[in-house]
Scaffold this active site. Structure first.
Site, mmCIF file in Angstrom:
data_model
loop_
_atom_site.group_PDB
_atom_site.id
_atom_site.type_symbol
_atom_site.label_atom_id
_atom_site.label_comp_id
_atom_site.label_asym_id
_atom_site.label_seq_id
_atom_site.Cartn_x
_atom_site.Cartn_y
_atom_site.Cartn_z
ATOM 1 N N SER A 22 0.832 -1.213 0.000
ATOM 2 C CA SER A 22 0.000 0.000 0.000
ATOM 3 C C SER A 22 0.863 1.258 0.000
ATOM 4 C CB SER A 22 -0.884 -0.003 1.248
ATOM 5 O OG SER A 22 -1.630 1.190 1.307
ATOM 6 N N LYS A 46 -3.238 2.550 -2.241
ATOM 7 C CA LYS A 46 -3.060 3.562 -1.188
ATOM 8 C C LYS A 46 -4.318 3.545 -0.322
ATOM 9 C CE LYS A 46 -1.510 7.346 0.877
ATOM 10 N NZ LYS A 46 -0.455 7.135 1.900
ATOM 11 N N MET A 72 3.237 11.420 4.568
ATOM 12 C CA MET A 72 2.370 11.956 3.516
ATOM 13 C C MET A 72 1.088 12.524 4.138
ATOM 14 S SD MET A 72 4.279 10.876 1.046
ATOM 15 C CE MET A 72 3.276 11.360 -0.322
ATOM 16 N N CYS A 128 -1.003 3.361 10.456
ATOM 17 C CA CYS A 128 -0.323 4.578 9.984
ATOM 18 C C CYS A 128 0.339 5.222 11.199
ATOM 19 C CB CYS A 128 -1.311 5.547 9.342
ATOM 20 S SG CYS A 128 -0.486 7.090 8.903
#
Ligand code: RRO
Length: 303
Positions: A22, A46, A72, A128
């Protein structure tokens, strides 16, 4: 004759065990098709959420020794846009959609919208390392992980993978909570929380200051995570973190991974990496007398 490389993960038939990780080539179907044409056994998109999100200010990427640092900030066009993009995608390898949310209901909503499109599985981004109120903030807590997985499983009937964080000491506890709540596979691992400071300006390089480290620098951490998790759970574990050669892929599989994902090496080396890794695994299997790649999964556990 079936190829030695053919395998199966949570009901998905893969021509080979080497997937796109991903985050690397976004959500564009033409790009995902190129990755499959280049030899990937499956692709992971993603992460998408309910609403479009711009992500953080630049700089969002910095090169580290033996790796890449990123923050990001989950830029993505949202799941509704992505469903349109996927219309008639008709890819010839499985596509796994990475989803994120800010609550269990949110994860389930995004997952069910994504699952209505022509996709094969979902990967829940519970790892994340630096976006508030999602990712690892939820994924570090076994109860919250169980809640998200149960809520998603109640809404979708496609295989659900859970991507884990390497940043918490309770990794195995979280992995067990995910599988006991119905996760069909685990991806180990997301990036390692890290930072680079510029010595001239005396400031962190990334706009977000802290980011996630990927690439060769984290491979031994990821291999250890796969090893520790795979001996405690009954679902396939997918290794992710620093795979750039066939030797790396074999190492992950010996440690207990049923497949691997490649991310940073695609950014550094291009799509040829899929052919070089798959060919190398095939030669290794032949030379060692294995008839199927499945035979090497977890061999390092005998020691
Ligand atoms: O978008 C990101 O900054 C990001 C995500 Br969602 C993730 O899961 N892992 C990562 O290293 N970066």
């Amino acid at each position: 004759m079936t190829s030695r490389l053919a395998t199966e993960i949570a009901g998905l038939e893969l021509a080979n065990p080497v997937m796109l990780a991903s985050g690397v080539l976004g959500l564009s179907v033409p790009f995902l098709r190129r990755v499959i044409d280049a030899g990937a056994g499956a692709v992971v998109t993603k992460s998408v959420g309910l609403k479009p999100r711009e992500g953080y200010l630049n700089p969002t990427i910095a090169q580290a020794q033996c790796g890449l640092l990123n923050a990001m900030g989950l830029p993505n066009p949202g799941v509704h846009y992505f469903r349109e993009e996927l219309r008639e995608a008709n890819l010839r390898a499985p596509i796994i959609v990475s989803v994120y949310g800010f609550s269990a209901q949110d994860f389930a909503e995004v997952a069910s919208l994504a699952a209505e499109a022509d996709v094969d599985a979902l990967e829940l981004n519970l790892s994340c390392p630096h976006v508030e109120r999602t990712g690892a903030e939820i994924g570090q807590n076994p109860e919250s992980v169980a809640d998200v997985v149960e809520t998603v499983k109640a809404r979708v009937d496609k295989p659900v993978f859970v991507k884990l964080t390497p940043n918490e000491a309770n990794l195995v506890e979280v992995a067990k909570a995910a599988t006991e709540s119905g996760a069909d596979a685990l991806t180990a691992v997301n990036t390692v929380r890290a930072m680079i400071v510029d010595i001239e300006t005396a400031r962190p390089v990334l706009a977000n200051k802290i980011g996630g480290l990927s690439g060769a620098a984290i491979k031994p951490i990821a291999v250890r995570c796969v090893y520790e998790i795979s001996r405690e759970v009954d679902v396939p574990v997918i290794g992710c973190g620093g795979v750039s050669t066939w030797q790396d892929a074999v190492e992950f599989m010996l440690a207990g991974a049923s497949a691997v994902q490649i991310g940073t090496a695609v950014a550094f080396e291009g799509l040829e990496v899929f052919k070089s890794v798959t060919k190398g695994i095939e030669t290794y299997l032949g030379e060692k007398g294995f008839k199927s790649v499945k035979e090497i999964v977890g061999l390092a556990h005998r020691a």
